[in-house]
Design a protein around this motif. Structure first.
Motif, PDB file in Angstrom:
ATOM      1  N   ALA A  24       6.261  -3.317  -3.204  1.00  0.00           N
ATOM      2  CA  ALA A  24       7.083  -2.361  -3.667  1.00  0.00           C
ATOM      3  C   ALA A  24       6.649  -1.136  -3.044  1.00  0.00           C
ATOM      4  O   ALA A  24       5.501  -0.981  -2.935  1.00  0.00           O
ATOM      5  CB  ALA A  24       7.077  -1.761  -5.326  1.00  0.00           C
ATOM      6  N   TRP A  25       7.406  -0.261  -2.365  1.00  0.00           N
ATOM      7  CA  TRP A  25       7.199   0.868  -1.613  1.00  0.00           C
ATOM      8  C   TRP A  25       6.608   2.090  -2.538  1.00  0.00           C
ATOM      9  O   TRP A  25       7.115   1.942  -3.960  1.00  0.00           O
ATOM     10  CB  TRP A  25       8.276   1.604  -1.250  1.00  0.00           C
ATOM     11  CG  TRP A  25       8.923   0.830   0.276  1.00  0.00           C
ATOM     12  CD1 TRP A  25       9.822  -0.190   0.285  1.00  0.00           C
ATOM     13  CD2 TRP A  25       8.646   1.177   1.529  1.00  0.00           C
ATOM     14  NE1 TRP A  25      10.069  -0.455   1.747  1.00  0.00           N
ATOM     15  CE2 TRP A  25       9.175   0.274   2.431  1.00  0.00           C
ATOM     16  CE3 TRP A  25       7.712   1.959   2.201  1.00  0.00           C
ATOM     17  CZ2 TRP A  25       9.354   0.444   3.811  1.00  0.00           C
ATOM     18  CZ3 TRP A  25       7.740   2.083   3.689  1.00  0.00           C
ATOM     19  CH2 TRP A  25       8.298   1.018   4.379  1.00  0.00           C
ATOM     20  N   SER A  26       5.771   2.782  -2.231  1.00  0.00           N
ATOM     21  CA  SER A  26       5.144   4.210  -3.062  1.00  0.00           C
ATOM     22  C   SER A  26       6.276   5.078  -2.954  1.00  0.00           C
ATOM     23  O   SER A  26       7.051   4.977  -1.993  1.00  0.00           O
ATOM     24  CB  SER A  26       3.938   4.578  -2.522  1.00  0.00           C
ATOM     25  OG  SER A  26       3.911   4.999  -1.262  1.00  0.00           O
ATOM     26  N   PRO A  27       6.350   5.964  -3.958  1.00  0.00           N
ATOM     27  CA  PRO A  27       7.490   6.957  -3.776  1.00  0.00           C
ATOM     28  C   PRO A  27       7.635   7.739  -2.668  1.00  0.00           C
ATOM     29  O   PRO A  27       8.569   8.411  -2.051  1.00  0.00           O
ATOM     30  CB  PRO A  27       7.255   8.020  -5.113  1.00  0.00           C
ATOM     31  CG  PRO A  27       6.356   6.963  -6.187  1.00  0.00           C
ATOM     32  CD  PRO A  27       5.533   6.177  -4.991  1.00  0.00           C
ATOM     33  N   ASP A  28       6.324   8.036  -1.844  1.00  0.00           N
ATOM     34  CA  ASP A  28       6.494   8.816  -0.875  1.00  0.00           C
ATOM     35  C   ASP A  28       6.586   8.038   0.377  1.00  0.00           C
ATOM     36  O   ASP A  28       6.416   8.535   1.608  1.00  0.00           O
ATOM     37  CB  ASP A  28       5.037   9.643  -0.589  1.00  0.00           C
ATOM     38  CG  ASP A  28       3.742   8.912  -0.545  1.00  0.00           C
ATOM     39  OD1 ASP A  28       3.830   7.843  -0.509  1.00  0.00           O
ATOM     40  OD2 ASP A  28       2.714   9.465  -0.670  1.00  0.00           O
ATOM     41  N   GLY A  29       6.477   6.647   0.348  1.00  0.00           N
ATOM     42  CA  GLY A  29       6.770   5.844   1.465  1.00  0.00           C
ATOM     43  C   GLY A  29       5.525   5.503   2.485  1.00  0.00           C
ATOM     44  O   GLY A  29       5.603   5.138   3.413  1.00  0.00           O
ATOM     45  N   GLN A  30       4.505   6.099   1.934  1.00  0.00           N
ATOM     46  CA  GLN A  30       3.108   6.079   2.660  1.00  0.00           C
ATOM     47  C   GLN A  30       2.447   4.597   2.184  1.00  0.00           C
ATOM     48  O   GLN A  30       1.518   4.161   3.395  1.00  0.00           O
ATOM     49  CB  GLN A  30       2.192   7.095   2.360  1.00  0.00           C
ATOM     50  CG  GLN A  30       2.836   8.423   2.942  1.00  0.00           C
ATOM     51  CD  GLN A  30       3.345   8.505   4.304  1.00  0.00           C
ATOM     52  OE1 GLN A  30       2.495   8.059   5.370  1.00  0.00           O
ATOM     53  NE2 GLN A  30       4.689   8.944   4.420  1.00  0.00           N
ATOM     54  N   ARG A  31       2.713   3.910   1.337  1.00  0.00           N
ATOM     55  CA  ARG A  31       1.687   2.814   0.784  1.00  0.00           C
ATOM     56  C   ARG A  31       2.968   1.916   0.351  1.00  0.00           C
ATOM     57  O   ARG A  31       3.824   2.041  -0.205  1.00  0.00           O
ATOM     58  CB  ARG A  31       1.002   3.210  -0.199  1.00  0.00           C
ATOM     59  CG  ARG A  31      -0.176   4.093   0.111  1.00  0.00           C
ATOM     60  CD  ARG A  31      -1.250   4.643  -1.183  1.00  0.00           C
ATOM     61  NE  ARG A  31      -0.394   5.505  -1.995  1.00  0.00           N
ATOM     62  CZ  ARG A  31      -0.501   5.905  -3.161  1.00  0.00           C
ATOM     63  NH1 ARG A  31      -1.889   5.601  -3.335  1.00  0.00           N
ATOM     64  NH2 ARG A  31       0.251   6.513  -3.557  1.00  0.00           N
TER      65      ARG A  31
END
Length: 682
Positions: free
Chosen positions: A159-166
């Motif tokens: 799953a993507w993190s909310p900020d798309g960084q992780r």
């Protein structure tokens, strides 16, 4: 949670034998058409609702594998382009929160690295040289996908993190006795595993990695597991601030005790997990699009004999918002306003969507003749993408501009079917034993003539937590094309008629469902279209169990096909992966005096000496769900009692063959058996 004896045949390809050949062969559903059938899965709509990424699978007869690719479909125009080429193991396309990138799982031919040491290539384990499923990320502005994980044993879900960084992902640990195994000391302790197990399983755990790649950080460890051996891994869920990750925690890697699952959370930077939802059997956790609410799925009131319900938490207590529906929910997703959920499930012989507010009654969406699958997603705009079919058209990709809009078909990958002469499909209803309102699906031969009586074949669904619906079914269409009326009855335990009906199978797994089927058969016979001297019964998995039960209790059958059939409940409890899952059907172990008798009374093998119908038996050698021992027992019991019987086994480790060649053979034998025994021979 995983339902027992999942009936995979509705999603598989099938074949009609030479009996279908006739003057109308070019106009009906037949062998050449089956190899053209395209299937779709994992439909994921972009956050802005403008594009859908979906996996398209086409069978390749020569290689006996599906050719899979991720296709990008434009919502406005329906234009389609391939995003992947010549990749294997493709799965889980997932958009980044801003829609600028797409991540997916695929196998790579490059060596996998140790999860804990991604900068060093570990050559000590032979598995490190094998292609493993890894996470790839591709920019939607162009360029090749980059591999962001290098785990030695592969990745299961992410799953993507909310900020798309992780990206948070779930991966298996190496075997706990890895060094001993290399030294050929490979003994393992038997616990909750099935009897085909050849090595102790290790647990699956949570990691996090940069979405640009790099060294991953391990977040969980211990004997508990984030996945079990017989089901897909529930995806982890990030909190809105990106500080914590929620996940389903199972007691261990085996499916048997998976009913004790709870929902845990862990700090995204690493810490000791703590339990957020302590109600056992909880899974499929998601946070609302905004606010403090979250949702999860569990059997209603924790009773495994009830359907799956959706609970909402984040406030004073967890509330079943689907209580008024009082029926099984197959899947759900949040709608963008966070005030309602989109639900998928069966209602009678239809597969439908509901809009379920957090407070108030559910509203069924207007889908027309489109049968919605549980494969759907919702954009931030409220646009819904899903895989659906109609009674006369196989799976395609559909979109709805909102929950108030009508579905619009985006693809026409199976357009050739529209030119074929298909079987007419309709719903049949009747009043069953115990006062239940029951139903089933009836198909007429494509060239049906009024006044003619046809041989009848029952195709009984598995599960039993499943249902026969009017959605396109290759097997049923092919059986009808062979000149049979086809009846697909639902029965107590089915998931389409509410919790009371589903729960009624408790301590009545054979007799009650058998009477339900016979009541439906009586209604079909009254239509005046059936030659009552030529009736056959068949099914796979629990449908095979019902076939075995019915042939041992009623003498109307002139032929039977029993696929992957459970014939002995005690044996199933003892050697199958399901194990403790069988307990909720009866209330306790067959090895205790209190429950000893009922397990045997509800086992078809106890009545094998009463069977007279010529029977075809089929199954997979490595089936961990309903081990082939059941079929061996059934075969010898029938043969020794003089019943005409044939038994064919497939060298596959599945509950039903997944490849097109074996699947084709299964259905050829299935239809040919009915043709030989139910149709007059020249």
């Amino acid at each position: 949670m995983k339902s027992h004896f999942h009936f995979a045949i509705a999603l598989c390809f099938s074949l009609v034998g030479a009996a279908i050949a006739s003057a109308h062969a070019a106009e009906i559903f037949q062998l050449g058409d089956l190899r053209k059938l395209v299937s779709l899965s994992d439909a994921r709509i972009s956050p802005d609702g403008k594009q859908v990424a979906v996996i398209v699978s086409t069978p390749d007869w020569k290689s006996n594998k599906d050719r899979k690719s991720i296709e990008l479909i434009d919502v406005a125009s329906g234009a389609q382009r391939a995003l992947t080429w010549h990749r294997t193991g493709i799965g889980s396309p997932r958009w980044s929160p801003d829609g600028s990138r797409l991540a997916f799982i695929a196998k790579d031919t490059l060596p996998a690295l140790d999860s804990g040491s991604p900068d060093k290539d570990d050559k000590s384990d032979d598995d490190s040289e094998k292609p493993q499923t890894q996470i790839f990320v591709m920019s939607m502005h162009g360029g090749d996908p980059i591999r962001v994980t290098h785990t030695k044993h592969g990745v299961e879900s992410f799953a993507w993190s909310p900020d798309g960084q992780r990206i948070a992902f779930i991966a298996p640990d190496p075997p706990v006795n890895e060094k001993a195994i290399k030294a050929h000391d490979d003994v393992f302790e038997v616990t909750d595993n099935h009897f085909l197990t050849r090595a102790a399983l290790s647990s699956w755990h949570l990691w996090v990695v940069s979405s640009n790649g790099g060294k991953p950080q391990r977040l969980t460890q211990g004997e508990f597991s984030l996945q079990t051996d017989q089901q897909d891994s529930p995806e982890p869920a990030w909190s809105h601030d990106g500080k914590t990750i929620a996940f389903t925690r199972f007691p261990g890697p085996y499916w048997g005790p998976s009913f004790h699952s709870v929902i845990d959370t862990v700090d995204a930077s690493g810490a000791t997990p703590h339990t957020l939802v302590s109600a056992e059997t909880s899974a499929n956790f998601t946070y609302a699009p905004h606010g403090n609410s979250y949702a999860f799925m569990r059997p209603r009131n924790g009773d495994q004999n009830n359907g799956n319900a959706i609970y909402i938490g984040g406030h004073a207590s967890d509330i079943d918002v689907t209580a008024a529906l009082a029926r099984n929910i197959n899947a759900y997703a949040w709608l963008p306003n966070a005030k309602a959920l989109l639900l998928a499930g069966a209602e009678g012989t239809q597969t439908v969507f509901w809009s379920q507010p957090l407070h108030g009654s559910a509203r069924k969406l207007a889908l027309g003749d489109v049968q919605a699958s549980s494969d759907f997603s919702v954009a931030n705009t409220g646009t819904i993408a899903f895989v659906g079919s109609t009674p006369t058209h196989p799976a395609e990709l559909y979109v709805m501009d909102s929950a108030n809009a009508k579905p619009h078909r985006l693809t026409n990958l199976n357009a050739f079917v529209d030119g074929l002469n298909l079987a007419k499909t309709e719903t049949v209803r009747w009043k069953g034993p115990g006062g239940f309102d029951e139903d089933g699906v009836l198909l007429y031969p494509p060239n049906f003539r009024k006044g003619t009586k046809y041989p009848l074949v029952l195709i009984i669904h598995g599960g039993p937590e499943s249902a026969s619906t009017i959605a396109f079914s290759p097997l049923s269409q092919l059986m009808a094309a062979a000149g049979f009326v086809v009846f697909q009855p639902n029965y107590r335990g089915s998931t389409n008629l509410g919790d009371a009906y589903q729960h009624a199978i408790y301590r009545d797994t054979g007799d009650g469902p058998g009477k339900d089927v016979m009541a439906g058969l009586a209604v079909v016979e009254k239509l005046g279209i059936v030659d009552t001297a030529r009736i056959g019964v068949s099914g796979w998995s629990y449908g095979g169990y019902m076939t075995a039960w019915l042939t041992g209790h009623y003498d109307v059958w002139k032929a039977a096909v029993s696929g992957a059939a459970l014939t002995d409940w005690v044996m199933d409890y003892t050697v199958a992966f399901y194990q403790k899952g069988d307990l909720y059907f009866f209330g306790g172990s067959p090895w205790t005096a209190k429950y000893h008798d009922i397990w045997r009374e509800q086992s078809p093998i106890a009545y094998a000496h009463k069977v007279t119908a010529p029977t075809l038996i089929m199954g997979d050698v490595g089936d961990p769900n309903v081990p082939l021992i059941n079929s061996y027992e059934w075969y010898h019991a029938l043969r020794d009692n003089g019943v005409p019987v044939k038994f064919f086994a497939y060298p596959a480790d599945t509950h039903f063959p997944h490849d097109i060649v074996r699947t084709t053979d299964v259905y050829k034998r299935w239809i040919d058996w009915m043709t030989v025994h139910l149709k007059p021979q020249p």
